[in-house]
Scaffold this motif. Structure first.
Motif, PDB file in Angstrom:
ATOM      1  N   PRO A   9       0.936  -1.189  -0.014  1.00  0.00           N
ATOM      2  CA  PRO A   9       0.197   0.017  -0.145  1.00  0.00           C
ATOM      3  C   PRO A   9       0.887   1.169   0.106  1.00  0.00           C
ATOM      4  CG  PRO A   9      -0.718  -1.624   1.643  1.00  0.00           C
ATOM      5  CD  PRO A   9       0.612  -1.993   1.156  1.00  0.00           C
ATOM      6  N   ALA A  10       0.274   2.402  -0.379  1.00  0.00           N
ATOM      7  CA  ALA A  10       1.040   3.660  -0.347  1.00  0.00           C
ATOM      8  C   ALA A  10       1.181   4.037   0.936  1.00  0.00           C
ATOM      9  CB  ALA A  10      -0.041   4.902  -0.791  1.00  0.00           C
ATOM     10  N   LEU A  11       0.640   3.776   1.837  1.00  0.00           N
ATOM     11  CA  LEU A  11       1.344   4.112   3.473  1.00  0.00           C
ATOM     12  C   LEU A  11       2.581   3.029   3.722  1.00  0.00           C
ATOM     13  CD1 LEU A  11       0.689   5.277   6.250  1.00  0.00           C
ATOM     14  CD2 LEU A  11      -0.937   3.628   6.779  1.00  0.00           C
ATOM     15  N   SER A  12       2.546   2.020   3.367  1.00  0.00           N
ATOM     16  CA  SER A  12       3.822   1.026   3.512  1.00  0.00           C
ATOM     17  C   SER A  12       4.960   1.756   2.721  1.00  0.00           C
ATOM     18  CB  SER A  12       3.551  -0.396   3.010  1.00  0.00           C
ATOM     19  OG  SER A  12       2.512  -0.882   3.830  1.00  0.00           O
ATOM     20  N   GLU A  13       4.584   2.246   1.739  1.00  0.00           N
ATOM     21  CA  GLU A  13       5.774   3.015   0.643  1.00  0.00           C
ATOM     22  C   GLU A  13       6.365   4.229   1.520  1.00  0.00           C
ATOM     23  OE1 GLU A  13       7.278   1.578  -1.617  1.00  0.00           O
ATOM     24  OE2 GLU A  13       6.141  -0.125  -2.068  1.00  0.00           O
ATOM     25  N   ARG A  14       5.317   4.693   1.979  1.00  0.00           N
ATOM     26  CA  ARG A  14       5.588   6.183   2.705  1.00  0.00           C
ATOM     27  C   ARG A  14       6.466   5.763   3.911  1.00  0.00           C
ATOM     28  NH1 ARG A  14       5.064  12.047   2.294  1.00  0.00           N
ATOM     29  NH2 ARG A  14       5.163  12.531   4.758  1.00  0.00           N
ATOM     30  N   ILE A  15       6.144   4.784   4.739  1.00  0.00           N
ATOM     31  CA  ILE A  15       6.932   4.449   5.889  1.00  0.00           C
ATOM     32  C   ILE A  15       8.305   4.179   5.393  1.00  0.00           C
ATOM     33  CG2 ILE A  15       7.084   2.788   7.606  1.00  0.00           C
ATOM     34  CD1 ILE A  15       4.136   2.466   7.952  1.00  0.00           C
ATOM     35  N   ALA A  16       8.243   3.434   4.353  1.00  0.00           N
ATOM     36  CA  ALA A  16       9.933   2.953   3.714  1.00  0.00           C
ATOM     37  C   ALA A  16      10.372   4.169   3.332  1.00  0.00           C
ATOM     38  CB  ALA A  16       9.551   1.972   2.640  1.00  0.00           C
ATOM     39  N   GLY A  17       9.907   5.054   2.884  1.00  0.00           N
ATOM     40  CA  GLY A  17      10.600   6.470   2.423  1.00  0.00           C
ATOM     41  C   GLY A  17      11.106   7.014   3.591  1.00  0.00           C
ATOM     42  N   VAL A  18      10.314   7.265   4.509  1.00  0.00           N
ATOM     43  CA  VAL A  18      10.808   7.898   5.865  1.00  0.00           C
ATOM     44  C   VAL A  18      11.939   7.243   6.530  1.00  0.00           C
ATOM     45  CG1 VAL A  18      10.018   8.652   8.009  1.00  0.00           C
ATOM     46  CG2 VAL A  18       8.301   8.900   6.249  1.00  0.00           C
ATOM     47  N   LEU A  19      11.757   6.026   6.686  1.00  0.00           N
ATOM     48  CA  LEU A  19      13.099   5.262   7.293  1.00  0.00           C
ATOM     49  C   LEU A  19      14.215   5.291   6.622  1.00  0.00           C
ATOM     50  CD1 LEU A  19      11.230   1.840   8.344  1.00  0.00           C
ATOM     51  CD2 LEU A  19      11.592   3.899   9.656  1.00  0.00           C
ATOM     52  N   ALA A  20      14.225   5.820   5.330  1.00  0.00           N
ATOM     53  CA  ALA A  20      15.392   5.739   4.467  1.00  0.00           C
ATOM     54  C   ALA A  20      16.056   7.180   4.276  1.00  0.00           C
ATOM     55  CB  ALA A  20      15.262   5.072   3.087  1.00  0.00           C
ATOM     56  N   ILE A  21      15.092   8.077   4.823  1.00  0.00           N
ATOM     57  CA  ILE A  21      15.721   9.508   4.625  1.00  0.00           C
ATOM     58  C   ILE A  21      17.120   9.854   5.431  1.00  0.00           C
ATOM     59  CG2 ILE A  21      15.544  12.067   5.146  1.00  0.00           C
ATOM     60  CD1 ILE A  21      12.463  11.314   4.779  1.00  0.00           C
ATOM     61  N   ASP A  22      17.521   9.543   6.641  1.00  0.00           N
ATOM     62  CA  ASP A  22      18.485   9.590   7.294  1.00  0.00           C
ATOM     63  C   ASP A  22      18.613   8.482   8.515  1.00  0.00           C
ATOM     64  OD1 ASP A  22      20.815  10.461   8.756  1.00  0.00           O
ATOM     65  OD2 ASP A  22      20.251  12.387   9.146  1.00  0.00           O
ATOM     66  N   PRO A  23      19.140   7.526   8.090  1.00  0.00           N
ATOM     67  CA  PRO A  23      19.240   6.397   9.274  1.00  0.00           C
ATOM     68  C   PRO A  23      19.960   6.891  10.574  1.00  0.00           C
ATOM     69  CG  PRO A  23      19.801   5.348   6.914  1.00  0.00           C
ATOM     70  CD  PRO A  23      19.771   7.017   6.999  1.00  0.00           C
ATOM     71  N   ALA A  24      20.721   7.664  10.539  1.00  0.00           N
ATOM     72  CA  ALA A  24      21.365   8.188  11.726  1.00  0.00           C
ATOM     73  C   ALA A  24      20.581   9.103  12.556  1.00  0.00           C
ATOM     74  CB  ALA A  24      22.646   8.681  11.355  1.00  0.00           C
ATOM     75  N   ALA A  25      19.731   9.544  12.173  1.00  0.00           N
ATOM     76  CA  ALA A  25      18.980  10.654  12.909  1.00  0.00           C
ATOM     77  C   ALA A  25      18.160  10.020  14.078  1.00  0.00           C
ATOM     78  CB  ALA A  25      17.817  11.463  11.911  1.00  0.00           C
ATOM     79  N   PRO A  26      17.961  10.569  14.999  1.00  0.00           N
ATOM     80  CA  PRO A  26      16.989   9.981  16.229  1.00  0.00           C
ATOM     81  C   PRO A  26      15.526   9.990  15.765  1.00  0.00           C
ATOM     82  CG  PRO A  26      17.417  12.561  16.552  1.00  0.00           C
ATOM     83  CD  PRO A  26      18.465  12.025  15.528  1.00  0.00           C
ATOM     84  N   ALA A  27      15.001   8.811  16.272  1.00  0.00           N
ATOM     85  CA  ALA A  27      13.429   8.698  15.896  1.00  0.00           C
ATOM     86  C   ALA A  27      12.585   8.150  17.107  1.00  0.00           C
ATOM     87  CB  ALA A  27      13.362   7.339  14.928  1.00  0.00           C
ATOM     88  N   LEU A  28      13.341   7.731  18.030  1.00  0.00           N
ATOM     89  CA  LEU A  28      12.326   7.226  19.114  1.00  0.00           C
ATOM     90  C   LEU A  28      13.278   7.300  20.577  1.00  0.00           C
ATOM     91  CD1 LEU A  28      10.224   4.068  19.225  1.00  0.00           C
ATOM     92  CD2 LEU A  28      11.693   4.611  21.312  1.00  0.00           C
TER      93      LEU A  28
END
Length: 514
Positions: A9-28
């Motif tokens: 789904p498009a939402l899954s692709e969106r999640i994949a895109g966000v995870l790939a932007i900057d892997p070193a950046a803080p998330a959680l």
């Protein structure tokens, strides 16, 4: 949105895109330790190797980083997250799992151990994906890569009934709160959640949607076993916003997170909002907050105004239901600034793409503005061709589109021919400054048909208060027929994970079963 076996789904692709932007950046952040977008992506990568789109996976959810990583990974893979609350008690958890028909179950080893003989194969305790080629008889013994030192087990259930193990297009099977009866499962599709995320922009001044990591840190204090928790995590990931995860709501931990991260908006269910009011925090602690969004349970306008007076922060009430995948109406800051004084107690106006109307309960015909009736919703998130969905909520809609929720039609108490709405009685009891919270239910009565009874939780430190004292104060704001025939004072009201009062437990308490 159609979803085939080989597409996400498009939402899954969106999640994949966000995870790939900057892997070193803080998330959680959890317990003052940060995990990166790359940590979340590592979990998602491991999951993608063994979960196909549409696969139903039961997840025993706790507000911990490993479970967040697992949920994000499953949604990135286009799988279906079947939520399970491991804190409902061993027997109920076992019954819940037995009814699900899932073939794969994930959770912490201690939680999986609760199931005993319901599973076979040991809960895995490693960071790799250890698939067993001879898994048929002994089950599957696997664990996805999880965050840092956290551990999750994945096992295959034995004796699973013949329920489909795949459900393409469904993102989450969410267990409702079950405040008035047995909880039920509601399928939330990827398309529905995408549309709800668009509707949530109703509360934001900056409504840009481009793919990027945003500044600021949100706070997630709602439980993941409730729609509010899953949605808040999904909202943060979808927007590329880092967040602080709290294992459960405690005022000291929440206020510490607010002081450190200074979020512009926070979410507090009414019970949590009262706890913050009673905690007497320094106004400066909340100085960065522009608004509080409050939903899940009825919000007292007195509490909303007290919060604004004490902390200088407006409270934006909202209306949502699991069946709609989230919110369909609510206040935003612009409406609050213009309308609050004249629309006090309303839950706001319809989100973009949603329509509201109030109908006569008997004829089903729309009523004039300002007339009480049953609420019907045409929710865009249910699809472009969705019709009107009738709720069990008694409501009023004014000419400006503002909605008031008056109570549940299916909880109305008919006392000798008079209709008593439990929420109206509850509000009357809670106007007593000594009362922190109340719950009202009906009790069968041979002469009158039914009568209201109440359970009350007092504010800390108020001194001796008797049931007669509570009734005396209530008699000043309630009609005689609305007054409860019994008031039981308890140390604390039983609540569901979402913060709603558990009316089933209230009924059992009043019946002497608790």
């Amino acid at each position: 949105m159609a979803q085939g076996d080989d597409t996400r789904p498009a939402l899954s692709e969106r999640i994949a895109g966000v995870l790939a932007i900057d892997p070193a950046a803080p998330a959680l952040e959890f317990e003052r330790e940060w995990y990166s977008w790359g940590d979340l992506a590592a979990t998602a990568d491991a999951i993608g190797g063994w979960i196909a789109p549409g696969t139903r996976v039961g997840v025993m959810l706790r507000n911990r980083p490993a479970q967040v990583g697992l949920v994000v990974g499953l949604l990135r893979a286009g799988a279906c997250v079947v939520t399970i609350n491991p804190e409902r008690g061993i027997d109920r958890v076992r019954d819940d799992v037995a009814s699900l028909g899932v073939t794969v179950l994930a959770g912490e080893p201690d939680d999986l151990a609760l199931l005993g003989d319901a599973v076979h194969g040991d809960a895995a305790d490693s960071n790799g994906v250890d698939g067993e080629s001879d898994a048929g008889a002994r089950g599957v013994d696997m664990a996805p890569a999880v965050l840092v030192s956290a551990r999750l087990g994945v096992v295959e259930l034995q004796g699973t009934p013949g329920v489909a193990g795949r459900l393409p297009g469904v993102a989450v099977e969410m267990l409702t709160s079950g405040t008035t009866g047995p909880p039920k499962r509601v399928p939330l599709t990827y398309d529905m959640l995408t549309r709800v995320l668009v509707g949530a922009k109703h509360y934001e001044r900056n409504q840009q949607t481009e793919l990027r990591l945003r500044t600021g840190v949100a706070i997630v204090n709602s439980p993941l076993v409730h729609l509010g928790g899953v949605f808040r995590v999904l909202q943060c990931v979808n927007d590329g916003r880092s967040f602080c995860l709290l294992e459960r709501f405690r005022v000291d931990e929440w206020s510490d997170a607010v002081r450190r991260h200074r979020p512009g908006t926070v979410s507090l269910v009414p019970a949590a909002l009262r706890m913050v009011l009673d905690a007497d925090l320094d106004r400066a602690d909340l100085a960065g907050i522009r608004s509080v969004v409050s939903g899940t349970a009825p919000l007292s306008p007195d509490d909303a105004e007290a919060f604004l007076a004490k902390y200088g922060v407006p409270v934006l009430a909202s209306y949502a239901a699991t069946e709609f995948g989230g919110g369909v109406a609510g206040w935003n800051l612009a409406d609050h600034e213009r309308w609050w004084a004249t629309k006090r107690g309303s839950v706001g106006r319809a989100h973009e793409g949603c329509e509201l109307r109030v109908v006569d309960p008997d004829s089903g015909q729309p009523v004039d503005p300002g007339t009480d009736g049953l609420l019907e919703v045409k929710a865009r998130q249910l699809g472009d061709d969705a019709g009107w969905t009738r709720t069990t909520d008694l409501a009023r809609l004014d000419a400006d589109g503002f909605l008031w929720i008056l109570g549940r039609a299916d909880q109305a108490i008919i006392r000798g021919g008079f209709k008593v709405l439990p929420d109206e009685v509850r509000r009357g009891l809670e106007r007593d400054p000594r009362v922190l919270g109340a719950a009202v239910v009906g009790r069968p009565d041979g002469r009158l048909g039914a009568v209201p009874v109440a359970v009350v939780e007092l504010r800390p430190g108020v001194g001796p208060v008797s049931p007669a004292d509570v009734l005396d104060a209530a008699s000043r704001v309630l009609a005689r027929y609305e007054l409860p025939v019994e008031v039981r004072i308890v140390e604390s009201l039983p609540r569901t994970p979402s913060g709603k009062v558990d009316l089933g437990e209230i009924q059992a308490l009043l019946a002497g079963e608790r």
